[in-house]
Design an enzyme around this catalytic site. Structure first.
Site, PDB file in Angstrom:
ATOM      1  N   ASP A   1      24.628  62.120  62.646  1.00 12.91           N
ATOM      2  CA  ASP A   1      25.713  63.107  62.662  1.00 12.91           C
ATOM      3  C   ASP A   1      26.408  63.040  61.304  1.00 12.91           C
ATOM      4  O   ASP A   1      25.889  62.442  60.368  1.00 12.91           O
ATOM      5  CB  ASP A   1      26.648  62.886  63.861  1.00 12.91           C
ATOM      6  CG  ASP A   1      27.382  61.550  63.786  1.00 12.91           C
ATOM      7  OD1 ASP A   1      27.330  60.892  62.718  1.00 12.91           O
ATOM      8  OD2 ASP A   1      28.015  61.175  64.792  1.00 12.91           O
TER       9      ASP A   1
ATOM     10  N   MET B   1      18.800  56.798  51.189  1.00 17.53           N
ATOM     11  CA  MET B   1      20.079  56.230  50.765  1.00 17.53           C
ATOM     12  C   MET B   1      21.140  57.277  50.414  1.00 17.53           C
ATOM     13  O   MET B   1      22.088  56.971  49.695  1.00 17.53           O
ATOM     14  CB  MET B   1      19.856  55.286  49.569  1.00 17.53           C
ATOM     15  CG  MET B   1      18.960  54.106  49.902  1.00 17.53           C
ATOM     16  SD  MET B   1      19.538  53.156  51.335  1.00 17.53           S
ATOM     17  CE  MET B   1      20.936  52.296  50.614  1.00 17.53           C
ATOM     18  N   ARG B   2      20.985  58.485  50.919  1.00 17.99           N
ATOM     19  CA  ARG B   2      22.003  59.508  50.671  1.00 17.99           C
ATOM     20  C   ARG B   2      22.479  60.105  51.986  1.00 17.99           C
ATOM     21  O   ARG B   2      21.703  60.237  52.928  1.00 17.99           O
ATOM     22  CB  ARG B   2      21.460  60.613  49.767  1.00 17.99           C
ATOM     23  CG  ARG B   2      21.278  60.127  48.342  1.00 17.99           C
ATOM     24  CD  ARG B   2      20.519  61.134  47.514  1.00 17.99           C
ATOM     25  NE  ARG B   2      20.067  60.509  46.295  1.00 17.99           N
ATOM     26  CZ  ARG B   2      20.768  60.480  45.160  1.00 17.99           C
ATOM     27  NH1 ARG B   2      21.935  61.078  45.078  1.00 17.99           N
ATOM     28  NH2 ARG B   2      20.304  59.864  44.096  1.00 17.99           N
TER      29      ARG B   2
ATOM     30  N   GLY C   1       9.201  51.938  51.969  1.00 23.20           N
ATOM     31  CA  GLY C   1       8.442  52.738  52.926  1.00 23.20           C
ATOM     32  C   GLY C   1       7.721  51.961  54.003  1.00 23.20           C
ATOM     33  O   GLY C   1       6.724  52.446  54.558  1.00 23.20           O
TER      34      GLY C   1
ATOM     35  N   ALA D   1      11.010  44.016  63.505  1.00 24.63           N
ATOM     36  CA  ALA D   1      11.413  44.681  64.756  1.00 24.63           C
ATOM     37  C   ALA D   1      11.465  46.194  64.559  1.00 24.63           C
ATOM     38  O   ALA D   1      11.074  46.965  65.445  1.00 24.63           O
ATOM     39  CB  ALA D   1      12.761  44.139  65.219  1.00 24.63           C
ATOM     40  N   GLU D   2      11.930  46.626  63.397  1.00 26.21           N
ATOM     41  CA  GLU D   2      12.015  48.071  63.116  1.00 26.21           C
ATOM     42  C   GLU D   2      10.635  48.732  63.218  1.00 26.21           C
ATOM     43  O   GLU D   2      10.516  49.857  63.709  1.00 26.21           O
ATOM     44  CB  GLU D   2      12.561  48.315  61.703  1.00 26.21           C
ATOM     45  CG  GLU D   2      14.027  48.001  61.549  1.00 26.21           C
ATOM     46  CD  GLU D   2      14.532  48.287  60.143  1.00 26.21           C
ATOM     47  OE1 GLU D   2      15.744  48.349  59.973  1.00 26.21           O
ATOM     48  OE2 GLU D   2      13.715  48.456  59.210  1.00 26.21           O
TER      49      GLU D   2
ATOM     50  N   LEU E   1      23.492  62.934  54.493  1.00 26.68           N
ATOM     51  CA  LEU E   1      23.108  64.341  54.704  1.00 26.68           C
ATOM     52  C   LEU E   1      24.271  65.065  55.359  1.00 26.68           C
ATOM     53  O   LEU E   1      24.885  64.551  56.298  1.00 26.68           O
ATOM     54  CB  LEU E   1      21.857  64.409  55.568  1.00 26.68           C
ATOM     55  CG  LEU E   1      20.619  63.835  54.878  1.00 26.68           C
ATOM     56  CD1 LEU E   1      19.499  63.604  55.866  1.00 26.68           C
ATOM     57  CD2 LEU E   1      20.161  64.730  53.732  1.00 26.68           C
TER      58      LEU E   1
ATOM     59  N   HIS F   1      18.788  51.836  61.572  1.00 27.84           N
ATOM     60  CA  HIS F   1      19.778  51.022  60.870  1.00 27.84           C
ATOM     61  C   HIS F   1      19.535  49.549  61.223  1.00 27.84           C
ATOM     62  O   HIS F   1      19.314  49.224  62.391  1.00 27.84           O
ATOM     63  CB  HIS F   1      21.193  51.454  61.294  1.00 27.84           C
ATOM     64  CG  HIS F   1      22.251  50.671  60.581  1.00 27.84           C
ATOM     65  ND1 HIS F   1      22.598  50.913  59.271  1.00 27.84           N
ATOM     66  CD2 HIS F   1      23.004  49.608  60.979  1.00 27.84           C
ATOM     67  CE1 HIS F   1      23.525  50.054  58.897  1.00 27.84           C
ATOM     68  NE2 HIS F   1      23.788  49.257  59.919  1.00 27.84           N
TER      69      HIS F   1
HETATM   70  C1  GRF Z   1      15.157  49.627  56.651  1.00 22.11           C
HETATM   71  O1  GRF Z   1      15.422  48.276  56.765  1.00 22.11           O
HETATM   72  C2  GRF Z   1      16.156  50.455  57.415  1.00 22.11           C
HETATM   73  O2  GRF Z   1      16.801  49.750  58.413  1.00 22.11           O
HETATM   74  C3  GRF Z   1      17.171  50.849  56.379  1.00 22.11           C
HETATM   75  O3  GRF Z   1      16.453  50.952  55.188  1.00 22.11           O
HETATM   76  C4  GRF Z   1      15.315  50.107  55.228  1.00 22.11           C
HETATM   77  C5  GRF Z   1      14.141  50.892  54.747  1.00 22.11           C
HETATM   78  O4  GRF Z   1      13.033  50.095  54.509  1.00 22.11           O
HETATM   79  N1  GRF Z   1      17.830  52.076  56.791  1.00 22.11           N
HETATM   80  P1  GRF Z   1      11.610  50.751  54.251  1.00 22.11           P
HETATM   81  O5  GRF Z   1      11.738  51.630  53.028  1.00 22.11           O
HETATM   82  O6  GRF Z   1      11.222  51.514  55.476  1.00 22.11           O
HETATM   83  O7  GRF Z   1      10.706  49.586  53.988  1.00 22.11           O
END
Ligand code: GRF
Length: 210
Positions: free
Chosen positions: A148, A97-98, A17, A180-181, A100, A116
């Protein structure tokens, strides 16, 4: 959406999270025009639920049912109902992780986004940071895109590059991408709240650079 709206977010995740935390903290600090209305997880003891609860955010475990890679019908309906009851404007996938499927996407047309950990269309699927390292690219990054029916294939909203260093391990590269995310995802939500996004074919026009 024409002017900036305060978006009610429903965040779905299966893991620790860190993205949810970055978005929730930015929202609470008034840095993005959004609020977290609901956090859902398919994993009962996921960090994302604990972190949400610690912030006083509504958080709920949805038992995923019998499949490994998708929600079963009942679980998908429960998710849709919970998100609708929370009057969510935008569904934000953060390490969910599923896959949709149609019914979920139809319930929130062009209102489901994902992050991603690569520069799509390179390295879709699992452990994208490891794929990038193994391939030998010098730059990778992260991508926010509409969801999508495919896997990591929806129209791209925003991307951020991250350098790959000679000294990188999969873990160090993953950590740099995740840093970066934590900036890119709140920024993309701000773009969406601005209401300037339109999608034509594969291209999402965001008003960036106007
Ligand atoms: C992230 O690195 C994202 O790119 C991928 O899953 C990870 C989730 O991490 N889809 P978190 O649970 O937000 O720490």
């Amino acid at each position: 959406m024409s002017n900036t709206t305060r978006l009610r977010l429903g965040i779905l995740g299966s893991g620790k999270g860190s993205n949810m935390t970055a978005i929730a903290d930015a929202a609470a600090a008034g840095q993005i025009p959004a609020e977290v209305a609901l956090v859902l997880s398919d994993v009962a003891d996921a960090g994302i639920l604990a972190r949400a609860a610690k912030r006083g955010l509504p958080a709920q475990f949805i038992p995923p049912g019998k499949f490994r890679t998708k929600l079963d019908e009942e679980a998908e309906r429960a998710c849709i109902a919970a998100l609708q009851a929370a009057r969510v404007d935008l569904v934000v996938l953060a390490g969910f992780m599923r896959i949709l499927k149609g019914e979920f996407l139809r319930a929130f047309p062009q209102r489901v986004i994902n992050i991603h950990p690569s520069l799509l269309p390179s390295f879709p699927g699992l452990e994208a940071w490891r794929q990038a390292l193994d391939y030998g690219v010098k730059f990778t990054g992260c991508t926010v895109h509409f969801v999508d029916q495919g896997i990591d294939t929806g129209a791209i909203i925003a991307q951020q590059t991250v350098p790959v260093l000679d000294t990188d391990t999969p873990e160090s590269l993953h950590e740099r991408i995740q840093q970066a995310e934590r900036t890119l995802y709140p920024a993309a939500i701000t773009l969406l709240a601005g209401g300037k996004i339109s999608v034509r074919g594969r291209r999402a026009f965001t008003g960036a650079g106007d």
